[in-house]
Design an enzyme around this catalytic site. Structure first.
Site, PDB file in Angstrom:
ATOM      1  CE  LYS A  22      -1.768   1.738   3.870  1.00 40.95           C
ATOM      2  NZ  LYS A  22      -1.436   3.330   3.859  1.00 40.95           N
ATOM      3  CG  ASN A  23       2.512   2.668   3.478  1.00 39.58           C
ATOM      4  OD1 ASN A  23       1.452   2.975   3.398  1.00 39.58           O
ATOM      5  ND2 ASN A  23       3.177   2.632   4.776  1.00 39.58           N
ATOM      6  CB  CYS A 126      -4.988  10.782  11.643  1.00 44.11           C
ATOM      7  SG  CYS A 126      -3.235  10.214  11.715  1.00 44.11           S
ATOM      8  NE  ARG A 131       0.612  10.262  10.617  1.00 45.40           N
ATOM      9  CZ  ARG A 131       0.318   9.122   9.298  1.00 45.40           C
ATOM     10  NH1 ARG A 131      -0.875   8.714   9.581  1.00 45.40           N
ATOM     11  NH2 ARG A 131       1.180   8.736   8.580  1.00 45.40           N
ATOM     12  N   PRO A 132       1.811  16.376  11.478  1.00 43.96           N
ATOM     13  CG  PRO A 132       3.782  17.592  12.397  1.00 43.96           C
ATOM     14  CD  PRO A 132       3.156  16.233  12.503  1.00 43.96           C
ATOM     15  CB  VAL A 133       2.144  18.428   6.033  1.00 42.41           C
ATOM     16  CG1 VAL A 133       1.256  17.411   6.060  1.00 42.41           C
ATOM     17  CG2 VAL A 133       1.299  19.943   6.116  1.00 42.41           C
ATOM     18  CG  ASP A 134       6.603  20.672  10.026  1.00 43.18           C
ATOM     19  OD1 ASP A 134       6.252  19.448  10.161  1.00 43.18           O
ATOM     20  OD2 ASP A 134       7.586  20.900  11.107  1.00 43.18           O
ATOM     21  CG  LEU A 135       9.523  18.287   8.673  1.00 47.81           C
ATOM     22  CD1 LEU A 135      10.287  16.846   9.230  1.00 47.81           C
ATOM     23  CD2 LEU A 135      10.582  18.978   9.094  1.00 47.81           C
ATOM     24  CG  ASP A 316       3.348   1.537   9.455  1.00 51.19           C
ATOM     25  OD1 ASP A 316       2.775   2.302  10.116  1.00 51.19           O
ATOM     26  OD2 ASP A 316       3.433   1.738   8.268  1.00 51.19           O
ATOM     27  CB  ILE A 338       7.642   6.661  14.279  1.00 51.10           C
ATOM     28  CG1 ILE A 338       8.695   5.695  14.065  1.00 51.10           C
ATOM     29  CG2 ILE A 338       7.453   7.520  12.975  1.00 51.10           C
ATOM     30  CD1 ILE A 338      10.300   6.221  13.818  1.00 51.10           C
ATOM     31  NE  ARG A 408      -7.235   4.213   5.786  1.00 52.11           N
ATOM     32  CZ  ARG A 408      -6.324   4.665   6.265  1.00 52.11           C
ATOM     33  NH1 ARG A 408      -6.480   4.675   7.771  1.00 52.11           N
ATOM     34  NH2 ARG A 408      -4.948   5.079   5.853  1.00 52.11           N
TER      35      ARG A 408
HETATM   36  C1  UD1 Z   1       4.316   6.953   6.249  1.00 56.12           C
HETATM   37  C2  UD1 Z   1       3.688   5.580   5.904  1.00 56.12           C
HETATM   38  C3  UD1 Z   1       3.160   5.398   7.409  1.00 56.12           C
HETATM   39  C4  UD1 Z   1       4.211   5.010   8.512  1.00 56.12           C
HETATM   40  C5  UD1 Z   1       5.106   6.264   8.510  1.00 56.12           C
HETATM   41  C6  UD1 Z   1       6.458   6.072   9.157  1.00 56.12           C
HETATM   42  C7  UD1 Z   1       2.613   5.988   3.898  1.00 56.12           C
HETATM   43  C8  UD1 Z   1       1.350   5.991   3.087  1.00 56.12           C
HETATM   44  N1  UD1 Z   1       2.400   6.162   5.259  1.00 56.12           N
HETATM   45  O1  UD1 Z   1       3.747   7.786   6.649  1.00 56.12           O
HETATM   46  O2  UD1 Z   1       2.396   3.963   7.100  1.00 56.12           O
HETATM   47  O3  UD1 Z   1       3.742   4.834   9.590  1.00 56.12           O
HETATM   48  O4  UD1 Z   1       5.525   6.719   7.269  1.00 56.12           O
HETATM   49  O5  UD1 Z   1       7.041   5.099   8.821  1.00 56.12           O
HETATM   50  O6  UD1 Z   1       3.506   5.424   3.326  1.00 56.12           O
HETATM   51  N2  UD1 Z   1       6.502  14.749  10.506  1.00 56.12           N
HETATM   52  C9  UD1 Z   1       6.807  16.100  10.851  1.00 56.12           C
HETATM   53  N3  UD1 Z   1       6.455  16.999   9.998  1.00 56.12           N
HETATM   54  C10 UD1 Z   1       6.236  16.363   8.612  1.00 56.12           C
HETATM   55  C11 UD1 Z   1       6.248  15.089   8.450  1.00 56.12           C
HETATM   56  C12 UD1 Z   1       6.296  14.251   9.051  1.00 56.12           C
HETATM   57  O7  UD1 Z   1       7.025  16.392  12.082  1.00 56.12           O
HETATM   58  O8  UD1 Z   1       6.066  17.492   7.753  1.00 56.12           O
HETATM   59  C13 UD1 Z   1       6.830  13.562  11.516  1.00 56.12           C
HETATM   60  C14 UD1 Z   1       5.486  12.757  11.834  1.00 56.12           C
HETATM   61  O9  UD1 Z   1       4.698  13.565  12.743  1.00 56.12           O
HETATM   62  C15 UD1 Z   1       6.372  11.463  12.580  1.00 56.12           C
HETATM   63  C16 UD1 Z   1       7.664  11.428  11.747  1.00 56.12           C
HETATM   64  O10 UD1 Z   1       7.632  12.720  11.066  1.00 56.12           O
HETATM   65  O11 UD1 Z   1       6.676  11.877  13.730  1.00 56.12           O
HETATM   66  C17 UD1 Z   1       7.666  10.487  10.472  1.00 56.12           C
HETATM   67  O12 UD1 Z   1       6.444  10.508   9.524  1.00 56.12           O
HETATM   68  P1  UD1 Z   1       6.437  10.300   8.151  1.00 56.12           P
HETATM   69  O13 UD1 Z   1       7.456   9.519   7.673  1.00 56.12           O
HETATM   70  O14 UD1 Z   1       6.479  11.721   7.374  1.00 56.12           O
HETATM   71  O15 UD1 Z   1       5.041   9.457   8.115  1.00 56.12           O
HETATM   72  P2  UD1 Z   1       3.906   9.500   6.725  1.00 56.12           P
HETATM   73  O16 UD1 Z   1       4.987   9.526   5.545  1.00 56.12           O
HETATM   74  O17 UD1 Z   1       2.853  10.246   7.014  1.00 56.12           O
END
Ligand code: UD1
Length: 430
Positions: A22-23, A126, A131-135, A316, A338, A408
């Site tokens: 899936k991922n 969620c 789960r921010p998107v700042d990065l 996961d 994580i 899902r």
């Molecule tokens: C992906 C996987 C999810 C898995 C996760 C970690 C998919 C569809 N999902 O999620 O199943 O559990 O990797 O292996 O592939 N973070 C920030 N800012 C950001 C982005 C992330 O602080 O902008 C933090 C997150 O809150 C978390 C960490 O970074 O603590 C890792 O998250 P990330 O690797 O980005 O997870 P996803 O890509 O969302």
């Protein structure tokens, strides 16, 4: 809403085909936005998240065609799908679509790379944390996009296209690395991604992008270099096997005992997890056909595990491992590094009689001899499947509610387990 009824106590014996990941499927599908050509993906799993993303991509103008089944194809064989974004008709990804699936936020990078602009709803929280998107946005800024947040949307603009940049992630992020890879592939100039995620799904995306004409070096290592090209073309790519599904069924077999071939699985994609499964007393052996998992009697041994970015033990599989060691002969410790709120399954596992105490980011699990079936419900997809693992070994009947979480991420779960001797049935609503 559908439910799954499980009567525990049966050993698992037989073969479970492992689906496409899936991922990996999700970012690969999103990569279709980068080209006017046709991207053909093989081994795509039949999952609710895949169908949902297909709807989101259709909204942007992607033609999505599923190849017909040929005689002799089995139900569990992955689908072949053609995605063609000849024209992007809409660069907005609205809230009602994005809020259903976080990964859909990743459309931002290819839309900006190809169209110079995108407006994508912020995904919101969620069940497993903020789960921010700042990065992800930081990466886009490094590639020259201007970002504005307005009305719950991230609006990104790069009128003259993206440009190469130096992206240093302070924290390993899978979504951030996917975003950087897709953006940089069509940027002017060279990008270096530092502290990149090394997950196999990153490598799978990079390999597909390279087939499409992208110039990428170092995917699978901490430093990835991408030299932008002016256009990408169509390609054909097969989705790699799902390491999380593999680990989940390996843990199910470790829980019930038995002998199961996880067909098509690749041990090298989840060595850290399989090492832990072996520590609990099962055997995992790579064969030509997949990974064979066996456990013949003997107590489940306790473990001490910390979740980490790849190649460490994956977050996961944390919930599934916890379910397994609820029946260990001793005390286990599982530390989640994580996601900050990924212990929602603890209180549900307690309903089976599991003894789990939380101490900050660590769960301390005192093994019990017997679990007892119960009605349970889950809040996210990996947590749901941990309840299935507990149910397979519990005395009596378990009813797992909110099965849509399982749909899902786990293809034909009840069929796969049922074929190996588990007593499991789906009870359809209405
Ligand atoms: C992906 C996987 C999810 C898995 C996760 C970690 C998919 C569809 N999902 O999620 O199943 O559990 O990797 O292996 O592939 N973070 C920030 N800012 C950001 C982005 C992330 O602080 O902008 C933090 C997150 O809150 C978390 C960490 O970074 O603590 C890792 O998250 P990330 O690797 O980005 O997870 P996803 O890509 O969302």
């Amino acid at each position: 809403m559908d439910r799954i009824r499980i009567v525990g106590g049966h050993r698992l014996n037989g073969t479970i085909p492992i689906s496409g990941a899936k991922n990996a499927a999700l970012p690969l599908m999103i990569a279709s936005l980068l080209t006017e050509g046709t991207l053909t993906l093989e081994n795509l799993p039949r999952l609710a998240d895949v169908s949902q993303l297909a709807r989101i991509l259709a909204n942007h103008g992607v033609d999505y065609t599923i190849e017909g089944k040929r005689s002799g194809d089995s139900d569990t064989q992955g689908q072949t799908v053609h995605l063609a974004a000849r024209q992007i008709v809409d660069t907005t990804a609205p809230y009602d679509l994005v809020s259903k699936m976080r990964a859909s936020f990743w459309v931002l990078a290819p839309l900006v790379a190809r169209m110079g602009e995108a407006k994508v709803s912020l995904p919101g929280g969620c069940a497993i944390g903020t789960r921010p998107v700042d990065l992800l946005l930081m990466a886009m800024k490094e590639l020259g996009a201007e970002i504005e947040i307005e009305g719950g949307y991230a609006i990104a603009r790069a009128k003259n296209g993206l440009k190469g940049g130096d992206i240093l992630f302070p924290k390993v992020t899978v979504g951030g690395t996917h975003t950087a890879l897709m953006g940089a592939s069509l940027a002017h100039g060279t990008t270096v991604i530092h502290n990149a995620a090394r997950e196999p799904e990153i490598v799978d995306l990079a390999e597909c992008l390279m087939k499409m004409g992208a110039k990428i070096k170092g995917a699978g290592t901490k430093t990835i270099e991408v030299t932008g090209v002016t256009r990408l073309n169509g390609a054909r790519h097969a989705v790699l096997p799902d390491r999380i599904e593999t680990g989940t069924y390996a843990m199910a077999v470790a829980m019930t005992g038995g002998d199961v071939l996880l067909q098509g699985a690749r041990a090298d994609l989840l060595q850290a997890a399989l090492d832990v499964v072996e520590q609990t007393g099962a055997k995992c052996v790579q064969t030509n056909d997949g990974v064979r998992v066996t456990r013949n009697g003997g107590a489940i041994q306790p473990v001490d595990v910390v979740t980490e970015p790849y190649p460490g033990f994956p977050t996961d599989l944390q919930a599934q491992l916890m379910a397994l060691v609820t029946r260990a002969d001793g005390v286990s410790r599982i530390t989640e590094t994580i996601f900050e709120n990924r212990f929602m399954h603890v209180s549900e596992l307690a309903r089976f009689g599991a003894q789990i105490r939380l101490d900050g980011d660590t769960a301390i699990i005192e093994g019990v001899q017997t679990l007892k079936g119960a009605p349970v419900m889950a809040t996210d997809l990996r947590a749901s499947v941990s309840l299935v693992i507990a149910a397979l070994a519990a005395e009596g009947e378990t009813m797992v509610n909110r099965v849509y979480h399982l749909d899902r991420g786990f293809e034909a779960l009840e069929k796969k387990l049922g074929a190996c001797g588990a007593e499991v049935e789906r009870i359809s609503a209405g």
